[in-house]
Design a protein around this motif. Structure first.
Motif, mmCIF file in Angstrom:
data_model
loop_
_atom_site.group_PDB
_atom_site.id
_atom_site.type_symbol
_atom_site.label_atom_id
_atom_site.label_comp_id
_atom_site.label_asym_id
_atom_site.label_seq_id
_atom_site.Cartn_x
_atom_site.Cartn_y
_atom_site.Cartn_z
ATOM 1 N N THR A 106 0.854 -1.180 0.000
ATOM 2 C CA THR A 106 0.000 0.000 0.000
ATOM 3 C C THR A 106 0.891 1.231 0.000
ATOM 4 O O THR A 106 1.733 1.401 0.892
ATOM 5 N N MET A 107 0.719 2.077 -1.001
ATOM 6 C CA MET A 107 1.518 3.296 -1.133
ATOM 7 C C MET A 107 0.682 4.500 -0.688
ATOM 8 O O MET A 107 -0.459 4.661 -1.132
ATOM 9 N N VAL A 108 1.259 5.318 0.186
ATOM 10 C CA VAL A 108 0.534 6.470 0.718
ATOM 11 C C VAL A 108 1.333 7.747 0.468
ATOM 12 O O VAL A 108 2.563 7.729 0.423
ATOM 13 N N PRO A 109 0.628 8.885 0.301
ATOM 14 C CA PRO A 109 1.328 10.161 0.104
ATOM 15 C C PRO A 109 1.951 10.641 1.416
ATOM 16 O O PRO A 109 1.303 10.635 2.455
ATOM 17 N N VAL A 110 3.211 11.033 1.344
ATOM 18 C CA VAL A 110 3.935 11.493 2.531
ATOM 19 C C VAL A 110 4.718 12.755 2.185
ATOM 20 O O VAL A 110 5.389 12.817 1.150
ATOM 21 N N LEU A 111 4.633 13.753 3.054
ATOM 22 C CA LEU A 111 5.403 14.984 2.871
ATOM 23 C C LEU A 111 6.819 14.745 3.380
ATOM 24 O O LEU A 111 7.011 14.331 4.523
ATOM 25 N N VAL A 112 7.815 14.995 2.517
ATOM 26 C CA VAL A 112 9.206 14.741 2.892
ATOM 27 C C VAL A 112 10.063 15.966 2.601
ATOM 28 O O VAL A 112 9.721 16.811 1.759
ATOM 29 N N ALA A 113 11.166 16.041 3.296
ATOM 30 C CA ALA A 113 12.126 17.132 3.064
ATOM 31 C C ALA A 113 12.976 16.807 1.843
ATOM 32 O O ALA A 113 13.431 15.678 1.680
ATOM 33 N N THR A 114 13.169 17.778 0.981
ATOM 34 C CA THR A 114 13.997 17.575 -0.214
ATOM 35 C C THR A 114 15.430 18.047 0.005
ATOM 36 O O THR A 114 16.293 17.854 -0.849
ATOM 37 N N THR A 115 15.683 18.659 1.154
ATOM 38 C CA THR A 115 17.027 19.107 1.518
ATOM 39 C C THR A 115 17.113 19.141 3.034
ATOM 40 O O THR A 115 16.094 18.996 3.719
ATOM 41 N N ASN A 116 18.285 19.314 3.577
ATOM 42 C CA ASN A 116 18.405 19.451 5.028
ATOM 43 C C ASN A 116 17.748 20.752 5.470
ATOM 44 O O ASN A 116 18.021 21.821 4.908
ATOM 45 N N ILE A 117 16.887 20.665 6.463
ATOM 46 C CA ILE A 117 16.168 21.837 6.954
ATOM 47 C C ILE A 117 16.607 22.100 8.393
ATOM 48 O O ILE A 117 16.412 21.271 9.276
ATOM 49 N N ALA A 118 17.208 23.255 8.611
ATOM 50 C CA ALA A 118 17.697 23.595 9.945
ATOM 51 C C ALA A 118 16.544 24.038 10.842
ATOM 52 O O ALA A 118 15.511 24.530 10.371
ATOM 53 N N ARG A 119 16.715 23.843 12.110
ATOM 54 C CA ARG A 119 15.714 24.260 13.089
ATOM 55 C C ARG A 119 15.436 25.761 12.949
ATOM 56 O O ARG A 119 16.368 26.564 12.829
ATOM 57 N N GLY A 120 14.162 26.118 12.921
ATOM 58 C CA GLY A 120 13.770 27.521 12.795
ATOM 59 C C GLY A 120 13.562 27.971 11.355
ATOM 60 O O GLY A 120 13.111 29.085 11.109
ATOM 61 N N SER A 121 13.864 27.091 10.384
ATOM 62 C CA SER A 121 13.697 27.446 8.969
ATOM 63 C C SER A 121 12.224 27.383 8.562
ATOM 64 O O SER A 121 11.423 26.648 9.150
ATOM 65 N N SER A 160 17.378 15.613 4.852
ATOM 66 C CA SER A 160 16.872 15.425 3.494
ATOM 67 C C SER A 160 16.321 14.003 3.335
ATOM 68 O O SER A 160 16.959 13.030 3.727
ATOM 69 N N GLY A 161 15.117 13.906 2.771
ATOM 70 C CA GLY A 161 14.476 12.606 2.586
ATOM 71 C C GLY A 161 13.654 12.160 3.770
ATOM 72 O O GLY A 161 12.914 11.166 3.674
ATOM 73 N N GLN A 162 13.747 12.863 4.884
ATOM 74 C CA GLN A 162 12.997 12.481 6.084
ATOM 75 C C GLN A 162 11.536 12.879 5.955
ATOM 76 O O GLN A 162 11.191 13.943 5.435
ATOM 77 N N ALA A 163 10.640 11.997 6.421
ATOM 78 C CA ALA A 163 9.218 12.330 6.438
ATOM 79 C C ALA A 163 8.989 13.448 7.448
ATOM 80 O O ALA A 163 9.573 13.452 8.534
ATOM 81 N N ILE A 164 8.138 14.392 7.090
ATOM 82 C CA ILE A 164 7.867 15.536 7.962
ATOM 83 C C ILE A 164 6.655 15.225 8.844
ATOM 84 O O ILE A 164 5.534 15.135 8.365
ATOM 85 N N HIS A 165 6.908 15.049 10.125
ATOM 86 C CA HIS A 165 5.859 14.765 11.094
ATOM 87 C C HIS A 165 5.313 16.073 11.671
ATOM 88 O O HIS A 165 5.968 17.105 11.654
ATOM 89 N N LYS A 166 4.131 15.989 12.215
ATOM 90 C CA LYS A 166 3.525 17.162 12.862
ATOM 91 C C LYS A 166 4.415 17.710 13.969
ATOM 92 O O LYS A 166 4.517 18.924 14.157
ATOM 93 N N LYS A 167 5.059 16.816 14.710
ATOM 94 C CA LYS A 167 5.867 17.246 15.850
ATOM 95 C C LYS A 167 7.146 17.974 15.435
ATOM 96 O O LYS A 167 7.799 18.611 16.266
ATOM 97 N N LEU A 168 7.501 17.857 14.149
ATOM 98 C CA LEU A 168 8.750 18.490 13.689
ATOM 99 C C LEU A 168 8.554 19.955 13.297
ATOM 100 O O LEU A 168 9.535 20.661 13.072
ATOM 101 N N ILE A 169 7.325 20.390 13.194
ATOM 102 C CA ILE A 169 7.060 21.755 12.719
ATOM 103 C C ILE A 169 6.038 22.446 13.615
ATOM 104 O O ILE A 169 5.318 21.803 14.383
ATOM 105 N N CYS A 170 6.003 23.768 13.511
ATOM 106 C CA CYS A 170 4.973 24.531 14.209
ATOM 107 C C CYS A 170 4.335 25.517 13.234
ATOM 108 O O CYS A 170 5.009 26.264 12.550
#
Length: 230
Positions: A106-121, A160-170
């Motif tokens: 089963t393939m599901v849509p996932v929001l991922v980072a395309t580059t390294n994202i620093a804290r506060g970006s 980069s390539g990491q799935a973006i979870h709710k807890k990772l962003i505000c």
């Protein structure tokens, strides 16, 4: 007498013809396609997801017997299992059955980072995208849309390539100005406030009303916006 024999002969021809029409042409390919269709028809797929079914080829040494009835096909494993087995049955006077195995992803849509994202970006289309990933590899409450979080900030480093979870962003970040919307079925009031905690979409956060100084709990609705249901 000749008329009776002719009638009997004609009846036999019709009977054989009818049997020939009823009897299915069954081969390995037909069985495999039936198994795949049975899996697809019986699995529940969430919105935006899709499934990939890979049927394991039948052993060529297996001889498929004819069947004068439509074949019966059913799943013999739990619907959420990645390894599926389909039970194929012929229920005519000479019944038979066999099992076909298949691998289901089963393939599901996932929001991922395309580059390294620093804290506060700030997150935008330059550093994130939606891609399809295997559901069994997805962990936690991931996001599946870039639009709703565009403009949010990362509260942790994201690789980069990491799935973006709710807890990772505000969407609402501590110390920032927010719009407080208090509403019910009859009216809606907007006022300014300050976030006292971080929150992602749907989270409950504490905010301070700039005008009254009152601290209340509200639900994050959008970037720098919270809602209080009256």
């Amino acid at each position: 007498m000749k008329s009776t024999l002719f009638s009997t002969f004609l009846s036999l021809i019709v009977a054989f013809a009818t049997a020939a029409e009823t009897e299915q042409v069954i081969d390995h390919q037909y069985i495999e396609q039936l198994a795949e269709k049975t899996i697809v028809d019986n699995l529940t797929v969430t919105s935006g997801a899709n499934i990939q079914v890979k049927v394991m080829p039948l052993d060529k040494r297996i001889k498929i017997q004819p069947c004068q009835q439509p074949l019966s096909a059913s799943l013999s494993t739990k619907k959420h299992s990645r390894n599926q087995y389909v039970k194929i049955q012929c229920l005519d006077e000479k019944p038979w059955q066999l099992f076909v195995s298949a691998r289901v992803e089963t393939m599901v849509p996932v929001l991922v980072a395309t580059t390294n994202i620093a804290r506060g970006s700030t997150l935008d289309n330059s550093n994130m995208k939606v891609e399809m990933r295997r559901q069994h590899s997805v962990r936690g409450e991931v996001l599946d849309s870039a639009e709703i979080v565009a403009g949010a900030r990362s509260n942790r480093n994201i690789s980069s390539g990491q799935a973006i979870h709710k807890k990772l962003i505000c969407l609402v970040c501590k110390g920032e100005s927010v719009t407080i919307i208090a509403s019910n079925n009859s009216f809606s009031i907007k006022t300014a406030g300050t976030a006292l905690s971080n929150g992602s979409i749907g989270d409950e956060v504490r905010v301070k009303n700039t005008r009254s100084g009152r601290v209340v709990s509200a639900r994050v609705n959008a970037i720098n916006q919270v809602i209080i249901n009256l």
